[in-house]
Write a protein that holds these residues in place. Structure first.
Motif, PDB file in Angstrom:
ATOM      1  N   LEU A 113       0.833  -1.195   0.000  1.00 13.70           N
ATOM      2  CA  LEU A 113       0.000   0.000   0.000  1.00 13.70           C
ATOM      3  C   LEU A 113       0.870   1.249   0.000  1.00 13.70           C
ATOM      4  O   LEU A 113       2.025   1.236   0.432  1.00 13.70           O
ATOM      5  CB  LEU A 113      -0.898   0.002   1.239  1.00 13.70           C
ATOM      6  CG  LEU A 113      -1.924  -1.130   1.336  1.00 13.70           C
ATOM      7  CD1 LEU A 113      -2.571  -1.140   2.712  1.00 13.70           C
ATOM      8  CD2 LEU A 113      -2.965  -1.007   0.250  1.00 13.70           C
ATOM      9  N   THR A 114       0.282   2.338  -0.460  1.00 12.50           N
ATOM     10  CA  THR A 114       0.987   3.618  -0.493  1.00 12.50           C
ATOM     11  C   THR A 114       0.635   4.437   0.752  1.00 12.50           C
ATOM     12  O   THR A 114      -0.319   4.133   1.474  1.00 12.50           O
ATOM     13  CB  THR A 114       0.586   4.417  -1.738  1.00 12.50           C
ATOM     14  OG1 THR A 114      -0.818   4.741  -1.653  1.00 12.50           O
ATOM     15  CG2 THR A 114       0.832   3.604  -3.013  1.00 12.50           C
ATOM     16  N   VAL A 115       1.388   5.494   0.965  1.00 15.47           N
ATOM     17  CA  VAL A 115       1.116   6.384   2.103  1.00 15.47           C
ATOM     18  C   VAL A 115      -0.307   6.919   2.026  1.00 15.47           C
ATOM     19  O   VAL A 115      -1.035   6.946   3.031  1.00 15.47           O
ATOM     20  CB  VAL A 115       2.139   7.537   2.138  1.00 15.47           C
ATOM     21  CG1 VAL A 115       1.745   8.554   3.215  1.00 15.47           C
ATOM     22  CG2 VAL A 115       3.545   7.020   2.394  1.00 15.47           C
ATOM     23  N   SER A 116      -0.738   7.342   0.844  1.00 12.23           N
ATOM     24  CA  SER A 116      -2.080   7.913   0.709  1.00 12.23           C
ATOM     25  C   SER A 116      -3.160   6.864   0.981  1.00 12.23           C
ATOM     26  O   SER A 116      -4.216   7.191   1.544  1.00 12.23           O
ATOM     27  CB  SER A 116      -2.268   8.519  -0.685  1.00 12.23           C
ATOM     28  OG  SER A 116      -2.136   7.525  -1.693  1.00 12.23           O
ATOM     29  N   GLN A 117      -2.930   5.617   0.609  1.00 17.23           N
ATOM     30  CA  GLN A 117      -3.907   4.562   0.915  1.00 17.23           C
ATOM     31  C   GLN A 117      -4.005   4.327   2.409  1.00 17.23           C
ATOM     32  O   GLN A 117      -5.102   4.185   2.956  1.00 17.23           O
ATOM     33  CB  GLN A 117      -3.522   3.267   0.189  1.00 17.23           C
ATOM     34  CG  GLN A 117      -3.765   3.308  -1.304  1.00 17.23           C
ATOM     35  CD  GLN A 117      -3.253   2.064  -2.004  1.00 17.23           C
ATOM     36  OE1 GLN A 117      -2.110   1.638  -1.784  1.00 17.23           O
ATOM     37  NE2 GLN A 117      -4.085   1.479  -2.846  1.00 17.23           N
ATOM     38  N   TYR A 118      -2.870   4.281   3.077  1.00 19.96           N
ATOM     39  CA  TYR A 118      -2.895   4.162   4.536  1.00 19.96           C
ATOM     40  C   TYR A 118      -3.622   5.351   5.170  1.00 19.96           C
ATOM     41  O   TYR A 118      -4.398   5.191   6.123  1.00 19.96           O
ATOM     42  CB  TYR A 118      -1.475   4.082   5.086  1.00 19.96           C
ATOM     43  CG  TYR A 118      -0.780   2.752   4.914  1.00 19.96           C
ATOM     44  CD1 TYR A 118      -1.300   1.597   5.484  1.00 19.96           C
ATOM     45  CD2 TYR A 118       0.427   2.657   4.216  1.00 19.96           C
ATOM     46  CE1 TYR A 118      -0.653   0.378   5.349  1.00 19.96           C
ATOM     47  CE2 TYR A 118       1.084   1.438   4.079  1.00 19.96           C
ATOM     48  CZ  TYR A 118       0.538   0.309   4.640  1.00 19.96           C
ATOM     49  OH  TYR A 118       1.185  -0.913   4.521  1.00 19.96           O
ATOM     50  N   GLN A 119      -3.369   6.545   4.669  1.00 15.32           N
ATOM     51  CA  GLN A 119      -4.004   7.734   5.220  1.00 15.32           C
ATOM     52  C   GLN A 119      -5.523   7.663   5.092  1.00 15.32           C
ATOM     53  O   GLN A 119      -6.249   8.035   6.019  1.00 15.32           O
ATOM     54  CB  GLN A 119      -3.469   8.990   4.526  1.00 15.32           C
ATOM     55  CG  GLN A 119      -2.053   9.352   4.905  1.00 15.32           C
ATOM     56  CD  GLN A 119      -1.492  10.504   4.078  1.00 15.32           C
ATOM     57  OE1 GLN A 119      -1.924  10.755   2.949  1.00 15.32           O
ATOM     58  NE2 GLN A 119      -0.532  11.216   4.641  1.00 15.32           N
ATOM     59  N   ARG A 120      -6.008   7.180   3.952  1.00 17.20           N
ATOM     60  CA  ARG A 120      -7.454   7.074   3.765  1.00 17.20           C
ATOM     61  C   ARG A 120      -8.064   6.095   4.766  1.00 17.20           C
ATOM     62  O   ARG A 120      -9.159   6.329   5.278  1.00 17.20           O
ATOM     63  CB  ARG A 120      -7.773   6.654   2.325  1.00 17.20           C
ATOM     64  CG  ARG A 120      -7.603   7.783   1.320  1.00 17.20           C
ATOM     65  CD  ARG A 120      -8.272   7.448  -0.001  1.00 17.20           C
ATOM     66  NE  ARG A 120      -7.580   6.370  -0.711  1.00 17.20           N
ATOM     67  CZ  ARG A 120      -6.587   6.549  -1.550  1.00 17.20           C
ATOM     68  NH1 ARG A 120      -6.122   7.787  -1.785  1.00 17.20           N
ATOM     69  NH2 ARG A 120      -6.023   5.525  -2.165  1.00 17.20           N
ATOM     70  N   LEU A 173       3.958   3.741   8.589  1.00 15.99           N
ATOM     71  CA  LEU A 173       4.160   4.681   9.686  1.00 15.99           C
ATOM     72  C   LEU A 173       3.720   6.084   9.288  1.00 15.99           C
ATOM     73  O   LEU A 173       3.038   6.784  10.049  1.00 15.99           O
ATOM     74  CB  LEU A 173       5.626   4.669  10.096  1.00 15.99           C
ATOM     75  CG  LEU A 173       6.022   5.385  11.389  1.00 15.99           C
ATOM     76  CD1 LEU A 173       5.260   4.813  12.577  1.00 15.99           C
ATOM     77  CD2 LEU A 173       7.530   5.261  11.607  1.00 15.99           C
ATOM     78  N   ALA A 174       4.072   6.495   8.077  1.00 14.47           N
ATOM     79  CA  ALA A 174       3.706   7.835   7.609  1.00 14.47           C
ATOM     80  C   ALA A 174       2.201   7.967   7.411  1.00 14.47           C
ATOM     81  O   ALA A 174       1.623   9.030   7.681  1.00 14.47           O
ATOM     82  CB  ALA A 174       4.444   8.149   6.305  1.00 14.47           C
ATOM     83  N   GLY A 175       1.555   6.914   6.933  1.00 13.86           N
ATOM     84  CA  GLY A 175       0.137   7.009   6.629  1.00 13.86           C
ATOM     85  C   GLY A 175      -0.781   6.767   7.806  1.00 13.86           C
ATOM     86  O   GLY A 175      -1.819   7.420   7.934  1.00 13.86           O
ATOM     87  N   LEU A 176      -0.413   5.844   8.678  1.00  7.85           N
ATOM     88  CA  LEU A 176      -1.286   5.496   9.802  1.00  7.85           C
ATOM     89  C   LEU A 176      -0.969   6.291  11.054  1.00  7.85           C
ATOM     90  O   LEU A 176      -1.845   6.503  11.899  1.00  7.85           O
ATOM     91  CB  LEU A 176      -1.172   3.998  10.117  1.00  7.85           C
ATOM     92  CG  LEU A 176      -1.631   3.042   9.022  1.00  7.85           C
ATOM     93  CD1 LEU A 176      -1.392   1.598   9.444  1.00  7.85           C
ATOM     94  CD2 LEU A 176      -3.095   3.262   8.653  1.00  7.85           C
ATOM     95  N   GLY A 177       0.279   6.715  11.217  1.00  8.84           N
ATOM     96  CA  GLY A 177       0.645   7.481  12.391  1.00  8.84           C
ATOM     97  C   GLY A 177       0.329   6.746  13.676  1.00  8.84           C
ATOM     98  O   GLY A 177       0.636   5.563  13.829  1.00  8.84           O
ATOM     99  N   ASP A 178      -0.340   7.430  14.598  1.00  6.80           N
ATOM    100  CA  ASP A 178      -0.604   6.840  15.909  1.00  6.80           C
ATOM    101  C   ASP A 178      -1.667   5.750  15.865  1.00  6.80           C
ATOM    102  O   ASP A 178      -1.905   5.091  16.879  1.00  6.80           O
ATOM    103  CB  ASP A 178      -1.041   7.923  16.896  1.00  6.80           C
ATOM    104  CG  ASP A 178      -0.728   7.542  18.335  1.00  6.80           C
ATOM    105  OD1 ASP A 178       0.365   7.005  18.584  1.00  6.80           O
ATOM    106  OD2 ASP A 178      -1.581   7.778  19.216  1.00  6.80           O
TER     107      ASP A 178
END
Length: 367
Positions: A113-120, A173-178
């Motif tokens: 997955l990409t950072v943006s996918q994790y962020q979503r 780590l960048a996308g999901l954070g805490d």
């Protein structure tokens, strides 16, 4: 103390295969399909489930492997939705269920997955939700495989530290954070020739784990875990590699491995440590029984094959570890008993029945 934490009391074992209409919560009528475009809505949760959730240890997060199952209508969704709609819009409704406080992102195993996918994903869940993420096969499988899963040739990227960082840990780590809970390196079954080279494999695993970036402070509850499919890994030397790198062992409830109780020495060697557990497949199907389980359990709307021994043993471990101030992430597949949300409920009920450990037998909870 460790025996109290990891003990597995003997319990009577009822017949494993039971009729599906005997299972509490099994859907008896299929909800009406909902028109597309209205969004996925959570099921109206019975107050008894909220009470059950409130009685569980706060450090325990239960969940399932993915959330894209239309037949969970009446259990997780308010109606029957298409799998594609659930994939895109179902996570927020899933996270509204009081017992479902984590989920395993298994799709990452097949394609990073990409950072943006994790962020979503992170944007769709509440602040106290945590994700369990499976590492891509790019770095966890010793073989490059054909579409039907057969090994084709050696994988030159197996346990590659740079790829593990760039394709897995850093984006997650960048996308999901805490909201990152556990990053799981599930090492696929190895060729027999590789199993005879365990010191070399342990060296490669050690190099990978030491190369990974620290998860804190971006992910305050984050933990690196290693899951295996070959029992040859389960040695004091393996535990020493994990302990030295600050990683933990992921209990893999899968018939290719020994029963839960026989895996506990690894956790004892790592203590104190969080619990990461993935209940993948009912033992009655054997080590290669995914297709058998799929045929028997689909569409995954009810329980079929109860496993009370695993419930009792796992609940005891959960109670001990959380009482000692450690987090617990437990994700369950539909292939465990037939319907993952109902297995989660059964496990939660088992945990609730256990008496609390005496305060003197466990360290105080972390802040």
């Amino acid at each position: 103390m460790q025996e109290d934490l990891f003990g597995t009391p003997a319990v009577p074992t009822p017949t494993n295969r039971q009729a599906s209409d005997e299972q509490p919560g099994a859907a008896t009528t299929r909800p009406t399909p909902r028109a597309k475009g209205l969004g996925v809505r959570p099921v109206a949760v019975d107050e008894t489930l909220r009470t059950l959730a409130g009685a569980l240890p706060q450090r325990l997060r239960l969940g399932t492997s993915s959330w894209t199952y239309p037949a969970w209508a009446g259990l997780v969704w308010d109606a029957e939705y298409a799998e594609t709609q659930l994939s895109k819009q179902g996570l927020a409704a899933y996270a509204a269920h009081p017992l479902l406080r984590t989920v395993s992102l298994d799709r990452n195993f097949y394609r990073p997955l990409t950072v943006s996918q994790y962020q979503r994903y992170a944007e769709q869940v509440p602040a106290d939700f945590r994700f369990v993420v499976k590492a891509p096969s790019l770095v966890t499988d010793a073989l490059v495989r054909t579409e039907d899963g057969r090994g084709r040739e050696p994988n030159p990227a197996f346990l590659d530290p740079a790829l593990a960082c760039s394709e897995f840990v850093e984006p997650a780590l960048a996308g999901l954070g805490d909201k990152l809970g556990a990053l799981v390196f599930q090492l696929s079954p190895l060729p027999m020739a590789w199993l005879d080279r365990m010191p070399l494999l342990l060296g490669k695993l050690r190099d990978l784990l030491h190369a990974l970036p620290a998860l804190k402070p971006q992910a305050s509850d984050g933990v690196i875990a290693v899951e295996v499919r070959d029992p040859e890994w389960l040695t004091p030397e393996f535990a020493a590699v994990l302990r030295d790198a600050g990683a933990t062992y992921c209990l893999g409830l899968h018939p290719k491995l020994p029963p839960l109780a026989q895996q506990l020495p690894v956790l004892r060697a790592l203590w104190p440590t969080p619990l990461v557990c993935r209940w993948n497949l009912n033992a009655l199907h054997g080590p290669y029984g995914y297709e058998d389980a799929q045929r028997r359990y689909a569409p995954y709307d009810r329980l079929h094959d109860l496993d009370p021994d695993t419930h009792a043993a796992l609940a005891q471990v959960i109670a001990g570890i959380t009482a000692a101030g450690q987090n617990a992430y437990v994700t369950i597949s539909n292939h465990a008993e037939g319907c993952a949300p109902l297995t989660v409920q059964r496990l939660a009920e088992q945990v609730r029945t256990l008496p609390p450990l005496a305060a003197k037998s466990a360290p105080p909870a972390a802040d």
